[in-house]
Design a protein around this motif. Sequence first.
Motif, PDB file in Angstrom:
ATOM      1  N   SER A  11      -3.442  -6.086  -2.540  1.00  0.00           N
ATOM      2  CA  SER A  11      -3.758  -5.786  -3.942  1.00  0.00           C
ATOM      3  C   SER A  11      -4.817  -4.698  -4.073  1.00  0.00           C
ATOM      4  CB  SER A  11      -4.224  -7.064  -4.657  1.00  0.00           C
ATOM      5  OG  SER A  11      -5.333  -7.634  -3.979  1.00  0.00           O
ATOM      6  N   SER A  12      -4.887  -3.817  -3.079  1.00  0.00           N
ATOM      7  CA  SER A  12      -5.790  -2.666  -3.155  1.00  0.00           C
ATOM      8  C   SER A  12      -5.125  -1.482  -2.456  1.00  0.00           C
ATOM      9  CB  SER A  12      -7.149  -2.984  -2.511  1.00  0.00           C
ATOM     10  OG  SER A  12      -6.992  -3.303  -1.143  1.00  0.00           O
ATOM     11  N   VAL A  13      -5.666  -0.311  -2.673  1.00  0.00           N
ATOM     12  CA  VAL A  13      -5.073   0.914  -2.117  1.00  0.00           C
ATOM     13  C   VAL A  13      -5.228   0.934  -0.605  1.00  0.00           C
ATOM     14  CG1 VAL A  13      -5.279   3.427  -2.021  1.00  0.00           C
ATOM     15  CG2 VAL A  13      -5.440   2.250  -4.224  1.00  0.00           C
ATOM     16  N   THR A  14      -4.114   1.217   0.076  1.00  0.00           N
ATOM     17  CA  THR A  14      -4.115   1.369   1.524  1.00  0.00           C
ATOM     18  C   THR A  14      -3.410   2.676   1.886  1.00  0.00           C
ATOM     19  OG1 THR A  14      -1.982   0.282   1.893  1.00  0.00           O
ATOM     20  CG2 THR A  14      -3.947  -1.139   1.830  1.00  0.00           C
ATOM     21  N   ASP A  71       0.545  -7.813  -5.404  1.00  0.00           N
ATOM     22  CA  ASP A  71       0.482  -7.797  -6.866  1.00  0.00           C
ATOM     23  C   ASP A  71       1.566  -6.959  -7.531  1.00  0.00           C
ATOM     24  OD1 ASP A  71      -0.318  -5.257  -6.182  1.00  0.00           O
ATOM     25  OD2 ASP A  71      -2.349  -5.431  -6.989  1.00  0.00           O
ATOM     26  N   PRO A 119     -14.035   3.040   0.121  1.00  0.00           N
ATOM     27  CA  PRO A 119     -13.277   1.807   0.317  1.00  0.00           C
ATOM     28  C   PRO A 119     -12.302   1.968   1.487  1.00  0.00           C
ATOM     29  CG  PRO A 119     -12.329   3.081  -1.469  1.00  0.00           C
ATOM     30  CD  PRO A 119     -13.544   3.836  -1.019  1.00  0.00           C
ATOM     31  N   SER A 128       3.483  -6.628  -0.607  1.00  0.00           N
ATOM     32  CA  SER A 128       2.676  -6.399  -1.795  1.00  0.00           C
ATOM     33  C   SER A 128       2.129  -7.714  -2.331  1.00  0.00           C
ATOM     34  CB  SER A 128       3.490  -5.707  -2.881  1.00  0.00           C
ATOM     35  OG  SER A 128       2.698  -5.515  -4.044  1.00  0.00           O
ATOM     36  N   HIS A 183       0.826  -2.408  -5.453  1.00  0.00           N
ATOM     37  CA  HIS A 183       0.434  -1.757  -4.200  1.00  0.00           C
ATOM     38  C   HIS A 183       1.467  -2.095  -3.130  1.00  0.00           C
ATOM     39  CE1 HIS A 183      -3.332  -2.293  -6.465  1.00  0.00           C
ATOM     40  NE2 HIS A 183      -3.705  -1.149  -5.907  1.00  0.00           N
ATOM     41  N   ASP A 192       0.030   3.243   0.404  1.00  0.00           N
ATOM     42  CA  ASP A 192       0.079   3.810  -0.950  1.00  0.00           C
ATOM     43  C   ASP A 192      -0.179   5.311  -0.920  1.00  0.00           C
ATOM     44  OD1 ASP A 192       0.327   1.201  -2.223  1.00  0.00           O
ATOM     45  OD2 ASP A 192      -1.779   0.914  -1.698  1.00  0.00           O
TER      46      ASP A 192
END
Length: 216
Positions: free
Chosen positions: A162-165, A155, A83, A153, A158, A168
Motif C-alpha cells: 500500500s505504498s510506492v515501490t 489496496d 521513503p 497489491s 499500488h 510502481d
Amino acid sequence: MTLRLYTYWRSSAAYRVRIALAVKGLAYESVPRHLLRDGGEQRRPEYLALNPQGLVPALEHDGHVVAQSLAICEYLDEIHAPPPLLPADPRGRAAVRSMALLVACDVHPLNNLRVQQYLRGELGQDEASVSRWVRHWIERGFVALEQLAARHSGDGRHCYGSSVTLADVFLVPQVYNARRAQLDLAAWPRLAAVAQHLEALPAFAAARPEAQPDAE
C-alpha cells in the motif's frame, strides 16, 4: 549531494529515474540528450566517455556515474533511504524486483527506440508491422503483471502493498508507452487503476514527459 541526470523527455527508462528522484524529494540537474537529433546525441564521443552504452538515463553523483534505470533507482534507495522503494523483507523485495524486471527486461527492451529503428531499417518493416510488434510485447507483459498486481497489491492502488515501490516506478512509464501504442488499458483493470492513482501523485506528475524542460 550533487546529482546530474542525463535524460530525454520521452525515454521511459529516464522517466523511471525521474519518478524515483521526485518520490525521494531529491533535487538534480537535468541534462537532456536528444535521442533523435543529429543521429542521436547519446552517441556523441563525450557522452560515450561518460556512459559507454550510449543510452539514457545516466546519473552522475559527485563525479561517480551510474547507468541503467534499475541500478540507478536502487542506488538512490541506498544513498537516500526515505521513503524506501523496496519492502523491508526479502520476499517482498523479491516480489517487487520481479515486477520491475518484468518491465525493464522483458517488455521495454523489445520496444525501445533502437529496436524499432532496426525493425524499420535493417529488417525493412513498415509502420504497421512495427506497431504490431510493440503492442504484442506490451500485451504479453501486462497480462502477467496484471496477475502479479492482483496477488501482491494491498489496496488496489499500488502494485505491491500500500505504498510506492519500484514496481510502481516502472509501471507508470510503461503505461505511458502503452497509451502511445494505442492499447486499451481496459484489458488490464488492476494496472489501469494503479496507474490512475499513481499518476495523480505530485511526484509522478512532476516526472511525466510533458513536464520536462526538453519536452517537444
